[in-house]
Write a protein that holds these residues in place. Structure first.
Motif, PDB file in Angstrom:
ATOM      1  N   THR A   1       0.833  -1.189   0.000  1.00  0.00           N
ATOM      2  CA  THR A   1       0.000   0.000   0.000  1.00  0.00           C
ATOM      3  C   THR A   1       0.868   1.240   0.000  1.00  0.00           C
ATOM      4  O   THR A   1       1.755   1.386   0.841  1.00  0.00           O
ATOM      5  CB  THR A   1      -0.919   0.017   1.240  1.00  0.00           C
ATOM      6  OG1 THR A   1      -1.716  -1.158   1.225  1.00  0.00           O
ATOM      7  CG2 THR A   1      -1.819   1.234   1.241  1.00  0.00           C
ATOM      8  N   GLY A   2       0.623   2.129  -0.944  1.00  0.00           N
ATOM      9  CA  GLY A   2       1.313   3.412  -1.017  1.00  0.00           C
ATOM     10  C   GLY A   2       0.305   4.528  -0.804  1.00  0.00           C
ATOM     11  O   GLY A   2      -0.894   4.295  -0.745  1.00  0.00           O
ATOM     12  N   THR A   3       0.796   5.747  -0.706  1.00  0.00           N
ATOM     13  CA  THR A   3      -0.066   6.907  -0.512  1.00  0.00           C
ATOM     14  C   THR A   3      -0.141   7.702  -1.804  1.00  0.00           C
ATOM     15  O   THR A   3       0.892   8.062  -2.372  1.00  0.00           O
ATOM     16  CB  THR A   3       0.491   7.808   0.611  1.00  0.00           C
ATOM     17  OG1 THR A   3       0.581   7.029   1.807  1.00  0.00           O
ATOM     18  CG2 THR A   3      -0.401   9.009   0.851  1.00  0.00           C
ATOM     19  N   VAL A   4      -1.351   7.970  -2.268  1.00  0.00           N
ATOM     20  CA  VAL A   4      -1.533   8.807  -3.455  1.00  0.00           C
ATOM     21  C   VAL A   4      -1.360  10.254  -3.021  1.00  0.00           C
ATOM     22  O   VAL A   4      -2.111  10.760  -2.187  1.00  0.00           O
ATOM     23  CB  VAL A   4      -2.927   8.586  -4.096  1.00  0.00           C
ATOM     24  CG1 VAL A   4      -3.130   9.529  -5.273  1.00  0.00           C
ATOM     25  CG2 VAL A   4      -3.095   7.136  -4.521  1.00  0.00           C
ATOM     26  N   ARG A   5      -0.338  10.900  -3.561  1.00  0.00           N
ATOM     27  CA  ARG A   5      -0.038  12.300  -3.227  1.00  0.00           C
ATOM     28  C   ARG A   5      -0.814  13.270  -4.100  1.00  0.00           C
ATOM     29  O   ARG A   5      -1.194  14.344  -3.655  1.00  0.00           O
ATOM     30  CB  ARG A   5       1.466  12.579  -3.354  1.00  0.00           C
ATOM     31  CG  ARG A   5       2.294  11.840  -2.348  1.00  0.00           C
ATOM     32  CD  ARG A   5       2.059  12.399  -0.969  1.00  0.00           C
ATOM     33  NE  ARG A   5       2.859  11.658  -0.013  1.00  0.00           N
ATOM     34  CZ  ARG A   5       2.534  11.520   1.242  1.00  0.00           C
ATOM     35  NH1 ARG A   5       1.445  12.063   1.712  1.00  0.00           N
ATOM     36  NH2 ARG A   5       3.302  10.827   2.045  1.00  0.00           N
ATOM     37  N   SER A   6      -1.027  12.899  -5.356  1.00  0.00           N
ATOM     38  CA  SER A   6      -1.823  13.738  -6.248  1.00  0.00           C
ATOM     39  C   SER A   6      -2.362  12.867  -7.369  1.00  0.00           C
ATOM     40  O   SER A   6      -1.800  11.818  -7.680  1.00  0.00           O
ATOM     41  CB  SER A   6      -0.995  14.893  -6.811  1.00  0.00           C
ATOM     42  OG  SER A   6       0.002  14.415  -7.691  1.00  0.00           O
ATOM     43  N   ALA A   7      -3.451  13.327  -7.958  1.00  0.00           N
ATOM     44  CA  ALA A   7      -4.046  12.621  -9.089  1.00  0.00           C
ATOM     45  C   ALA A   7      -4.793  13.637  -9.940  1.00  0.00           C
ATOM     46  O   ALA A   7      -5.394  14.575  -9.419  1.00  0.00           O
ATOM     47  CB  ALA A   7      -5.003  11.541  -8.595  1.00  0.00           C
ATOM     48  N   ARG A   8      -4.688  13.441 -11.261  1.00  0.00           N
ATOM     49  CA  ARG A   8      -5.438  14.315 -12.168  1.00  0.00           C
ATOM     50  C   ARG A   8      -5.777  13.524 -13.420  1.00  0.00           C
ATOM     51  O   ARG A   8      -5.043  12.631 -13.831  1.00  0.00           O
ATOM     52  CB  ARG A   8      -4.655  15.571 -12.509  1.00  0.00           C
ATOM     53  CG  ARG A   8      -3.369  15.345 -13.234  1.00  0.00           C
ATOM     54  CD  ARG A   8      -2.595  16.672 -13.444  1.00  0.00           C
ATOM     55  NE  ARG A   8      -1.260  16.428 -13.894  1.00  0.00           N
ATOM     56  CZ  ARG A   8      -0.902  16.233 -15.172  1.00  0.00           C
ATOM     57  NH1 ARG A   8      -1.806  16.297 -16.117  1.00  0.00           N
ATOM     58  NH2 ARG A   8       0.349  15.997 -15.491  1.00  0.00           N
ATOM     59  N   PHE A   9      -6.924  13.858 -14.007  1.00  0.00           N
ATOM     60  CA  PHE A   9      -7.350  13.200 -15.233  1.00  0.00           C
ATOM     61  C   PHE A   9      -6.541  13.731 -16.405  1.00  0.00           C
ATOM     62  O   PHE A   9      -6.331  14.935 -16.535  1.00  0.00           O
ATOM     63  CB  PHE A   9      -8.838  13.437 -15.488  1.00  0.00           C
ATOM     64  CG  PHE A   9      -9.726  12.660 -14.557  1.00  0.00           C
ATOM     65  CD1 PHE A   9      -9.934  11.303 -14.752  1.00  0.00           C
ATOM     66  CD2 PHE A   9     -10.338  13.283 -13.492  1.00  0.00           C
ATOM     67  CE1 PHE A   9     -10.732  10.582 -13.894  1.00  0.00           C
ATOM     68  CE2 PHE A   9     -11.146  12.571 -12.632  1.00  0.00           C
ATOM     69  CZ  PHE A   9     -11.343  11.213 -12.833  1.00  0.00           C
TER      70      PHE A   9
ATOM     71  N   HIS B   1      -3.283  10.423 -14.137  1.00  0.00           N
ATOM     72  CA  HIS B   1      -1.875  10.538 -13.736  1.00  0.00           C
ATOM     73  C   HIS B   1      -1.871  10.602 -12.215  1.00  0.00           C
ATOM     74  O   HIS B   1      -2.527  11.457 -11.620  1.00  0.00           O
ATOM     75  CB  HIS B   1      -1.257  11.808 -14.316  1.00  0.00           C
ATOM     76  CG  HIS B   1       0.099  12.081 -13.762  1.00  0.00           C
ATOM     77  ND1 HIS B   1       1.242  11.546 -14.312  1.00  0.00           N
ATOM     78  CD2 HIS B   1       0.495  12.820 -12.692  1.00  0.00           C
ATOM     79  CE1 HIS B   1       2.281  11.956 -13.605  1.00  0.00           C
ATOM     80  NE2 HIS B   1       1.848  12.722 -12.620  1.00  0.00           N
ATOM     81  N   MET B   2      -1.147   9.678 -11.580  1.00  0.00           N
ATOM     82  CA  MET B   2      -1.068   9.660 -10.117  1.00  0.00           C
ATOM     83  C   MET B   2       0.379   9.719  -9.682  1.00  0.00           C
ATOM     84  O   MET B   2       1.244   9.123 -10.317  1.00  0.00           O
ATOM     85  CB  MET B   2      -1.678   8.375  -9.545  1.00  0.00           C
ATOM     86  CG  MET B   2      -3.155   8.291  -9.646  1.00  0.00           C
ATOM     87  SD  MET B   2      -3.844   6.903  -8.703  1.00  0.00           S
ATOM     88  CE  MET B   2      -3.225   5.523  -9.605  1.00  0.00           C
ATOM     89  N   GLU B   3       0.605  10.437  -8.614  1.00  0.00           N
ATOM     90  CA  GLU B   3       1.904  10.426  -7.962  1.00  0.00           C
ATOM     91  C   GLU B   3       1.729   9.661  -6.666  1.00  0.00           C
ATOM     92  O   GLU B   3       0.927  10.035  -5.816  1.00  0.00           O
ATOM     93  CB  GLU B   3       2.398  11.845  -7.716  1.00  0.00           C
ATOM     94  CG  GLU B   3       2.710  12.574  -9.010  1.00  0.00           C
ATOM     95  CD  GLU B   3       3.245  13.974  -8.800  1.00  0.00           C
ATOM     96  OE1 GLU B   3       3.602  14.320  -7.647  1.00  0.00           O
ATOM     97  OE2 GLU B   3       3.289  14.718  -9.793  1.00  0.00           O
ATOM     98  N   ILE B   4       2.473   8.551  -6.547  1.00  0.00           N
ATOM     99  CA  ILE B   4       2.339   7.659  -5.401  1.00  0.00           C
ATOM    100  C   ILE B   4       3.623   7.688  -4.598  1.00  0.00           C
ATOM    101  O   ILE B   4       4.717   7.553  -5.144  1.00  0.00           O
ATOM    102  CB  ILE B   4       2.021   6.223  -5.862  1.00  0.00           C
ATOM    103  CG1 ILE B   4       0.721   6.228  -6.666  1.00  0.00           C
ATOM    104  CG2 ILE B   4       1.941   5.268  -4.681  1.00  0.00           C
ATOM    105  CD1 ILE B   4       0.397   4.917  -7.322  1.00  0.00           C
ATOM    106  N   ASP B   5       3.478   7.851  -3.299  1.00  0.00           N
ATOM    107  CA  ASP B   5       4.621   7.886  -2.396  1.00  0.00           C
ATOM    108  C   ASP B   5       4.785   6.520  -1.737  1.00  0.00           C
ATOM    109  O   ASP B   5       3.927   6.103  -0.965  1.00  0.00           O
ATOM    110  CB  ASP B   5       4.401   8.957  -1.333  1.00  0.00           C
ATOM    111  CG  ASP B   5       5.550   9.073  -0.349  1.00  0.00           C
ATOM    112  OD1 ASP B   5       6.562   8.364  -0.511  1.00  0.00           O
ATOM    113  OD2 ASP B   5       5.424   9.882   0.582  1.00  0.00           O
ATOM    114  N   PRO B   6       5.864   5.806  -2.031  1.00  0.00           N
ATOM    115  CA  PRO B   6       6.068   4.485  -1.431  1.00  0.00           C
ATOM    116  C   PRO B   6       6.789   4.532  -0.082  1.00  0.00           C
ATOM    117  O   PRO B   6       7.135   3.485   0.467  1.00  0.00           O
ATOM    118  CB  PRO B   6       6.927   3.772  -2.475  1.00  0.00           C
ATOM    119  CG  PRO B   6       7.762   4.872  -3.047  1.00  0.00           C
ATOM    120  CD  PRO B   6       6.866   6.093  -3.059  1.00  0.00           C
ATOM    121  N   SER B   7       7.007   5.726   0.471  1.00  0.00           N
ATOM    122  CA  SER B   7       7.723   5.848   1.754  1.00  0.00           C
ATOM    123  C   SER B   7       7.096   4.954   2.810  1.00  0.00           C
ATOM    124  O   SER B   7       5.880   4.848   2.905  1.00  0.00           O
ATOM    125  CB  SER B   7       7.689   7.296   2.255  1.00  0.00           C
ATOM    126  OG  SER B   7       8.338   8.140   1.344  1.00  0.00           O
ATOM    127  N   GLY B   8       7.944   4.311   3.573  1.00  0.00           N
ATOM    128  CA  GLY B   8       7.464   3.439   4.636  1.00  0.00           C
ATOM    129  C   GLY B   8       7.063   2.057   4.160  1.00  0.00           C
ATOM    130  O   GLY B   8       6.560   1.259   4.944  1.00  0.00           O
TER     131      GLY B   8
END
Length: 136
Positions: free
Chosen positions: A22-30, A44-51
């Motif tokens: 499970t990652g965190t979606v930091r931003s998303a746009r169509f 388009h999604m920016e996913i943060d895999p931290s942790g």
């Protein structure tokens, strides 16, 4: 070995639809016009895999699979509308192709809630095969 272990070992990290991260979606746009109402949606999604174990191994350009569950309230509303008990156990069988592994592993213990939560796009409109399945 079995296909699930072969698939998870193939990526070198040990992650698969059977063992997701499970990652965190930091931003998303169509990226498609029409946004959420479009018949074809590209996001388009920016996913943060931290942790997560992917933090050190995942880099720009790497591909991922995304499991997007429906919200519990929407699943419950759909079951209510269909007059179905969301806790009812269902037997999964393929109409065409094969059952996705993240659903197949539930086997005969899958509830209607699980199948609709993880296996049906309830916001994107139903295909004929899905309507046939829900009718049975």
């Amino acid at each position: 070995g079995d296909s699930a272990s072969d698939d998870s070992e193939a990526d070198g990290l040990g992650f698969s639809p059977d063992l997701p991260v499970t990652g965190t979606v930091r931003s998303a746009r169509f990226l498609t016009s029409g946004g959420a109402t479009s018949s074809r949606r590209v996001v388009h999604m920016e996913i943060d895999p931290s942790g997560t174990p992917l933090a050190e191994a995942w880099g720009p350009g790497d591909s991922i699979g995304v499991l997007c569950p429906n919200s519990l309230s929407e699943v419950e509303a759909l079951c209510d509308r269909l007059g179905e008990d969301p806790k009812r156990k269902v037997a999964l069988s393929a109409v065409a192709g094969s059952i996705p592994r993240h659903l197949a592993r539930a086997g005969k213990d899958a509830s209607l809630r699980q199948v609709i939560t993880w296996g049906v796009d309830i916001r994107g409109g139903f295909k004929k095969a899905t309507i046939r399945l829900l009718a049975e």
